[in-house]
Design an enzyme around this catalytic site. Structure first.
Site, short mmCIF file in Angstrom:
data_model
loop_
_atom_site.label_atom_id
_atom_site.label_comp_id
_atom_site.label_asym_id
_atom_site.label_seq_id
_atom_site.Cartn_x
_atom_site.Cartn_y
_atom_site.Cartn_z
N ASP A 1 27.52 38.16 37.71
CA ASP A 1 28.62 37.92 36.77
C ASP A 1 29.89 38.66 37.20
O ASP A 1 30.99 38.14 37.04
CB ASP A 1 28.20 38.32 35.35
CG ASP A 1 27.03 37.49 34.86
OD1 ASP A 1 27.23 36.27 34.67
OD2 ASP A 1 25.94 38.04 34.68
N ASP B 1 34.51 36.34 33.83
CA ASP B 1 33.49 35.30 33.82
C ASP B 1 32.84 35.38 32.43
O ASP B 1 31.96 36.21 32.21
CB ASP B 1 32.45 35.53 34.92
CG ASP B 1 31.35 34.49 34.89
OD1 ASP B 1 31.64 33.31 34.63
OD2 ASP B 1 30.18 34.87 35.10
N GLU C 1 37.54 31.75 33.88
CA GLU C 1 36.87 30.48 34.15
C GLU C 1 36.96 29.58 32.93
O GLU C 1 36.79 30.02 31.80
CB GLU C 1 35.41 30.74 34.52
CG GLU C 1 34.69 29.52 35.03
CD GLU C 1 33.28 29.84 35.52
OE1 GLU C 1 32.35 29.15 35.08
OE2 GLU C 1 33.13 30.78 36.32
#
Length: 172
Positions: A139, A8, A67
């Site tokens: 996160d 992430d 992502e």
């Protein structure tokens, strides 16, 4: 067996999570957050690159799930996010890892069942799916969710390929 590294990305905090995906089952390996200092972006990108390189050397994952960039608060934020992603991707690509990119909506849909899920829902489902004793940091949970999304997507592709080969055999 497939070790999947989920990332992430962020220019202030970059979450990471590694799962072991074996025979349709996901097992937790490790996760955490790379906390980056303030200041110039270039040294922060180096920290991301070095930290991800160290993770890859230590755990030897075969695949990266990361992502995609979304339009953040500003174009400048999106550019910084894209550069953080680039640092992580290069750290993995130089080791010959396959890289898969997923939108935040795809990741949430895969893990929670709705693309509009909030962070607490993602944390809860990651805890449940990986049988963790506590919810991971935000996160880290997002990174683990990216890895889980990749595992689910890969399994779906295998199932579809298997179904097609079964149908082909029946027609002959």
């Amino acid at each position: 067996m497939s070790l999947i590294l989920g990332i992430d990305p962020g220019s202030r905090k970059t979450g990471f999570g590694i799962i072991n995906y074996v025979s349709g089952r996901s097992e937790y390996v490790t996760s955490g957050v790379i906390r980056l200092p303030g200041g110039d972006l270039a040294p922060r990108l180096k920290i991301i690159f070095d930290s991800v390189t160290e993770l890859v050397q230590l755990h030897c994952p075969q695949e990266l799930a990361i992502e995609q960039v979304f339009m953040a608060k500003s174009a400048g934020s999106a550019l910084k996010l894209g550069q953080a992603r680039g640092a992580a991707i290069v750290a993995c690509a130089t080791r010959g890892m396959d890289v898969a990119e997923y939108s935040a909506r795809q990741i949430k849909q895969s893990v929670v069942g709705t693309g509009a899920a909030d962070k607490s829902q993602v944390q809860h489902m990651v805890k449940v799916l990986l049988k963790l004793p506590a919810e991971p940091q935000e996160d880290a949970a997002d990174a683990l969710a990216a890895a889980l999304c990749h595992a689910h997507t890969q399994q779906s592709m295998i199932n579809i390929a298997g179904a097609r080969s079964v149908r082909r055999r029946r027609l002959r």
